[in-house]
Scaffold this motif. Structure first.
Motif, mmCIF file in Angstrom:
data_model
loop_
_atom_site.group_PDB
_atom_site.id
_atom_site.type_symbol
_atom_site.label_atom_id
_atom_site.label_comp_id
_atom_site.label_asym_id
_atom_site.label_seq_id
_atom_site.Cartn_x
_atom_site.Cartn_y
_atom_site.Cartn_z
ATOM 1 N N UNK A 22 0.836 -1.199 0.000
ATOM 2 C CA UNK A 22 0.000 0.000 0.000
ATOM 3 C C UNK A 22 0.868 1.246 0.000
ATOM 4 N N UNK A 23 0.301 2.316 -0.500
ATOM 5 C CA UNK A 23 1.044 3.564 -0.656
ATOM 6 C C UNK A 23 0.301 4.693 0.045
ATOM 7 N N UNK A 24 1.056 5.615 0.626
ATOM 8 C CA UNK A 24 0.457 6.739 1.355
ATOM 9 C C UNK A 24 1.272 7.998 1.100
ATOM 10 N N UNK A 25 0.601 9.036 0.617
ATOM 11 C CA UNK A 25 1.273 10.319 0.413
ATOM 12 C C UNK A 25 1.663 10.898 1.766
ATOM 13 N N UNK A 26 2.917 11.295 1.893
ATOM 14 C CA UNK A 26 3.374 11.980 3.104
ATOM 15 C C UNK A 26 3.028 13.450 2.914
ATOM 16 N N UNK A 27 1.945 13.867 3.527
ATOM 17 C CA UNK A 27 1.361 15.162 3.203
ATOM 18 C C UNK A 27 2.213 16.338 3.639
ATOM 19 N N UNK A 28 3.115 16.130 4.564
ATOM 20 C CA UNK A 28 3.987 17.224 5.000
ATOM 21 C C UNK A 28 5.319 17.254 4.253
ATOM 22 N N UNK A 29 5.486 16.383 3.288
ATOM 23 C CA UNK A 29 6.677 16.468 2.445
ATOM 24 C C UNK A 29 6.506 17.625 1.475
ATOM 25 N N UNK A 30 7.614 18.210 1.054
ATOM 26 C CA UNK A 30 7.509 19.360 0.150
ATOM 27 C C UNK A 30 8.810 19.577 -0.596
ATOM 28 N N UNK A 31 8.671 19.958 -1.851
ATOM 29 C CA UNK A 31 9.841 20.343 -2.635
ATOM 30 C C UNK A 31 10.197 21.779 -2.294
ATOM 31 N N UNK A 32 11.482 22.027 -2.109
ATOM 32 C CA UNK A 32 11.966 23.370 -1.814
ATOM 33 C C UNK A 32 12.293 24.058 -3.123
ATOM 34 N N UNK A 33 11.520 25.066 -3.465
ATOM 35 C CA UNK A 33 11.748 25.742 -4.731
ATOM 36 C C UNK A 33 13.075 26.462 -4.829
ATOM 37 N N UNK A 34 13.699 26.807 -3.682
ATOM 38 C CA UNK A 34 14.968 27.526 -3.690
ATOM 39 C C UNK A 34 16.165 26.599 -3.854
ATOM 40 N N UNK A 35 15.980 25.327 -3.487
ATOM 41 C CA UNK A 35 17.062 24.352 -3.585
ATOM 42 C C UNK A 35 16.504 23.079 -4.216
ATOM 43 N N UNK A 36 17.342 22.316 -4.929
ATOM 44 C CA UNK A 36 16.849 21.089 -5.575
ATOM 45 C C UNK A 36 16.750 19.932 -4.589
ATOM 46 N N UNK A 37 15.849 20.065 -3.623
ATOM 47 C CA UNK A 37 15.676 19.024 -2.609
ATOM 48 C C UNK A 37 14.196 18.866 -2.277
#
Length: 232
Positions: A22-37
């Motif tokens: 099963x798969x679950x979106x980690x809702x507090x994950x986020x791409x940082x627009x200022x850095x490639x992370x």
């Protein structure tokens, strides 16, 4: 966890892959627009996949000021559209909707329903979220004992709920440089200071903060995106 990722977009999320598949979106994950992370809150080891889960809607074209925010909240599964291809960005957000969004952000923790408000019974779409939010001190009702789940939420009410969700962090005592700052209710002042200081809420032009104005779905999307990106 901070993961190098070159192609982060507003809808980029980490997906937790469990042993049973099963798969679950980690809702507090986020791409940082200022850095490639991509930043990912984790407890312990995990199998992860990073994907672009953002959705597009016919009524939020790419040039719309809130396009990135709408992609963000849809990709993080915080709230959905109002139809198959519509988001209704200018529609008002209600108090019940925001309680549900914050409950979603916590991955809908199990919660034994208890009625704290005269107008919130068990089995309504917002019941569990409002009960949870009340227990956590995130929401409070009106003086007549009601919650008003279908009432449009004001910008200052939104700031207060998000502020309480964040744990009521310290805010400076500095003045808010808006011509209508005197219209902010006393109970909301610290929350509005915090939200402005952290770039979560901004003015509407001409030095107007509009604390009593109704918060639209697009505005809520933008504030949630700003809040979560500030937590990295």
């Amino acid at each position: 966890l901070t993961v190098p990722y070159e192609n982060g977009k507003p809808g980029t999320v980490a997906v937790l892959i469990r042993e049973n598949g099963t798969r679950e979106v980690i809702r507090k994950s986020a791409a940082n627009g200022d850095e490639p992370v991509v930043t990912i809150p984790l407890k312990g080891s995990a199998a992860l996949e990073i994907i672009d889960n953002g959705k597009t809607f016919e009524d939020v074209p790419a040039q719309n000021w809130a396009a990135d925010a709408v992609t963000f909240v849809s990709g993080h599964e915080l709230f959905t559209g109002t139809g198959a291809n519509t988001f209704s960005p200018d529609a008002s957000m209600t108090r019940g909707m925001l309680a549900k969004v914050l409950h979603n952000l916590e991955n809908n923790p199990d919660h034994a329903f208890s009625s704290k408000f005269d107008d919130v019974g068990n089995g309504q779409w917002f019941s569990e979220a409002v009960s949870w939010a009340a227990e956590k001190g995130i929401v409070s009702g009106y003086s007549n004992g009601s919650f008003g789940a279908d009432d449009s939420i004001s910008r200052e009410q939104l700031a207060v709920m998000l502020y309480r969700y964040a744990g009521s962090p310290a805010a400076s005592a500095g003045e808010l440089n808006f011509s209508d700052a005197d219209k902010i209710d006393g109970y909301a002042m610290n929350a509005m200071r915090w939200a402005v200081e952290n770039g979560i809420i901004s003015g509407k032009g001409n030095s107007i903060l509009d604390p009593k104005g109704q918060a639209t779905r697009a505005q809520v999307a933008a504030m949630l995106m700003r809040y979560l990106k500030a937590q990295k």
